[in-house]
Structures are given as C-alpha cells and as structure tokens.
Design an enzyme around this catalytic site. Structure first.
Site, PDB file in Angstrom:
ATOM      1  CD  GLU A 126       3.606   0.606   4.076  1.00  0.00           C
ATOM      2  OE1 GLU A 126       4.129   0.236   3.005  1.00  0.00           O
ATOM      3  OE2 GLU A 126       3.980   0.191   5.198  1.00  0.00           O
ATOM      4  CE  LYS A 181      10.972  -2.800   7.264  1.00  0.00           C
ATOM      5  NZ  LYS A 181      10.470  -2.730   5.862  1.00  0.00           N
TER       6      LYS A 181
END
Length: 412
Positions: free
Chosen positions: A313, A334
């Site tokens: 990513e 998260k």
C-alpha cells in the site's frame, strides 16, 4: 449528468463505542479496543487477542423478536443504520420508500451459525437443524434487515469483497445516487465473526498478530508488525443527492467527490507487489474528483499491520502521489479498533467525515517506527489538527479487490 452526493448521517458500532459519537471521541483520545478474546476458549490457539464490541445489547436497538432472528453482524448493521437514520434527521414517512435504498455488505456473514449447524448435525442429526440457519447465516441479510427495519424499498443489494466490502458498498451507493437510481442510500459494512473458525483460519494463514500486548498488537506500518487483529462492528452512513438533502433541510457533513475500484489479478491473499491495483483505484478517485494528488490532505490507509499490505500500500501511495507522498498525512484506524473486515471501510469512512468536520487527524496508536520503504508520515507520534479539504479512504480485500473513496469538505 452526474448528480452531487453528500453525507448526512453516520452510525457506528465498534470496539471503542457503540454509536458514532462515542466511537469518534474514543478515536480522538487514542483509545485501544483490543483485549483477550472472551467469545471462546483460546487455550489451543496461538492468537489470543481481538477487538470485540463491548456492552452491545440488541434489544436496546430493535424489537427482541426481530433480534432473535438475526446474527451479530445483522444486529450491528441494523443498530448502526437506525443511528444513521436518526443522525440524518431522515423521516421515512416523508420519503418515497422506493427512492431510498440499501447497499450494505458483510465479508463473512455468520460463521457462528455454520459452526452451530455442523455441530448439531453431527451430534443430533440433520432433522434437528435450525430452520432459520440459512437466513441467519447469509451475508446479504444485513441489507435485508436494514430494509425491513427502516422501510427502505429501493435498490437493496449487498457487495461482498472481503475486507473491501464496506468501501465498495459505499462506492456503489454513491454511483446509484449519482445516476438517479435513488435519492437516499444506507451504505456501509458490518461484521461479527470473532469465533473459532475465523480465528483458526486467519491464524493458520499467518494473517493474525500473535502478540499478547493489546497496545502493540495492531501496529500498522511498524517494523515489528506481525499481522492484523480481528475486530467486529458496523459502519453505516446515509448518502443523499445534494438537492434532496437541501430541500429537507438536512445537515450536510461532507461530499463524496470520487470513487475508484480495481482488481489486482495477482494473488488470492496478497496485494500486487508494486501496488499498481491500489494505485489505480486511488488515481481514479482523484481524477473523478477533478483534483491532483497534491490536493489530498489525508489518507485513511487500509493499514492492516501485515507485512505485505503495509509495504505494497505504501508503494501504491508513492506511485500516485510522487513527491506529495512525503507531505500527505496517513494513518490507520485499525491501530485502535483492529481490522473490522467487511465493516472496516464503513467505519473508516466515518473517521474521514469526522476528520474533515473537526480538522483532526488521529494518531496511528501503538506504532513506533517504520523500516526501509515504510518512510511516509504515518502519524506515529501524535494526532494533528489542520484544515482538511480532501480525505481519502482505502480498502484492499482478499481476492485482489481495491477500493478508494475521495471525500471533500462540503461547499455549496
């Protein structure tokens, strides 16, 4: 001609709060909702931690009889949708119900029912199977139950793309309004799968963190990351066509400016190594928004805390943003609530909306230091306050599914 789409309602059930405002206050405070798994005995499991929803009682949100016909993922979804409806000031009595739709998905549905049904068949025979086992289990029932609970009778579908589910549901709802299929949509994701099958399966895939320290278990972009922490909950939003929202006097929270969805065509669990699929999704969202990468102030990354996701990513962000990658602020929600799987995109979309409204970018809590290519501003040290005109939320799912949504500060 595309119609403008705005956000008017938010609803959340999460490991750090069972409504959107409590959740957001927890985010601002850096609250971590991770702890020892309580849903089953983990003595034989390497994985000991999860981010469980606490203090949720379905009867406080819906009729007790209806709740008994739903599994956790549906209960969370209905509770979050009813909050979003109230938050939006939406009165279904004043709406054409066929112009109000639902696109809400769950990555997994109810594995608990699968476990219970298999056990009952083995122990007592097929004839003793719960006749509601299938309608409780299947993942589209979150959308179906929201439709029943709210009276929305328009387009009612359920996108299932693993951990990209919530983002793709919101993106498809955005498209439905843009092109006139609906005026109002309930959209987002939900999950309630902290159970033996899920923990054993993800654990044996080596996708889950085996840390027993709740404050250093979900550590996206950190050099010591060793997997994600399973979470649960729901994030549901109300999207509306701009003029519809204005005519009923709704409070407009943000505007959806762009959406990109691509596939990696690479591997069933790993993103493409060069990040090209995720990069194209981000680039498409930015292009639709009519801006440049330099205009994006904040990225809520997928940021799971697995080795491959965080590295690939990061490569995707660098490919799209170029020199601006070093400037844009990036974080991972998260780090506080774990990975809500199909609900992650819905909850993280809500974080982006609230971040725009308050000019607040939360810390990636627990993460300390990157490594090698992980050299961007991941908000390790502290939260930051600044005006946010454009925010982006990324989601990547098993199967190579990529989704990016671009949000902007609403301007009439």
């Amino acid at each position: 001609m595309k119609r403008r789409v705005v956000v008017t309602g938010l609803g959340a059930v999460t490991p750090i709060g069972n409504d959107s405002e409590t959740f957001w206050e927890g985010i601002k405070a850096g609250k971590v909702g991770i702890g020892p798994i309580t849903r089953f005995d983990t003595a034989d499991y390497k994985v000991k931690l999860a981010a469980e929803v606490k203090g949720f009682y379905a009867k406080e949100y819906m009729d007790a009889k209806a709740a008994r016909r739903m599994e956790l993922f549906s209960q969370y979804a209905v509770a979050a949708a009813l909050e979003a409806e109230k938050n939006a000031g939406l009165s279904m009595e004043e709406e054409d119900p066929f112009r109000v739709g639902v696109i809400v998905g769950s990555g997994i549905g109810s594995l608990q029912v699968a476990e219970q049904t298999a056990r009952r068949i083995w122990e007592k025979g097929a004839s003793r199977t719960d006749p509601l086992s299938v309608p409780k289990m299947i993942s589209n029932m979150a959308a179906g139950n929201i439709s029943i609970a709210t009276g929305a009778r328009g387009k009612c579908t359920s996108v299932v793309t693993a951990c990209a589910t919530g983002t793709h549901c919101i993106g498809d709802a955005y498209r439905a309004i843009q092109y006139g299929d609906a005026d109002v949509m309930f959209a987002g994701g939900t999950e309630g799968a902290i159970c033996p099958i899920a923990v054993a399966g993800f654990g044996n895939l080596t996708a889950l963190s085996i840390s027993e320290n709740p404050l250093r278990a979900s550590i996206p972009f950190d050099k010591d990351r060793n997997g994600f922490v399973m979470g649960e909950g729901a994030g549901i939003v109300v999207l509306e066509e701009l003029n519809h929202a204005k005519e009923r006097g709704a409070k407009i929270l943000a505007e959806v400016a762009g959406y990109g969805a691509t596939a990696d065509a690479f591997h069933i669990t790993s993103p493409s190594e060069d990040g090209s699929g995720a990069a194209r999704a981000m680039a498409d969202a930015i292009k639709e928004g009519g801006i440049t990468p330099e205009d994006v102030d904040y990225i809520n990354a997928h940021g799971t805390g697995t080795h491959h996701n965080d590295l690939f990513e990061t490569r995707a962000i660098k490919a799209v943003f170029g020199d601006a990658a070093q400037r844009v602020r990036i974080n991972s929600t998260k780090s506080m609530v774990g990975h809500l799987l199909g609900a992650a995109g819905g909850v993280e979309f809500i974080v982006c909306v609230k971040s725009i409204l308050e000019g607040f970018i939360h810390q990636t809590v627990g993460s300390i230091q990157g490594e090698d290519e992980l050299d961007l501003n991941y908000m390790f040290d502290a939260p930051f306050r600044q005006e946010i005109r454009y925010a982006m939320s990324n989601s990547l799912g098993f199967g190579g599914h990529n989704g990016s949504i671009l949000l902007k500060k609403y301007e009439d």
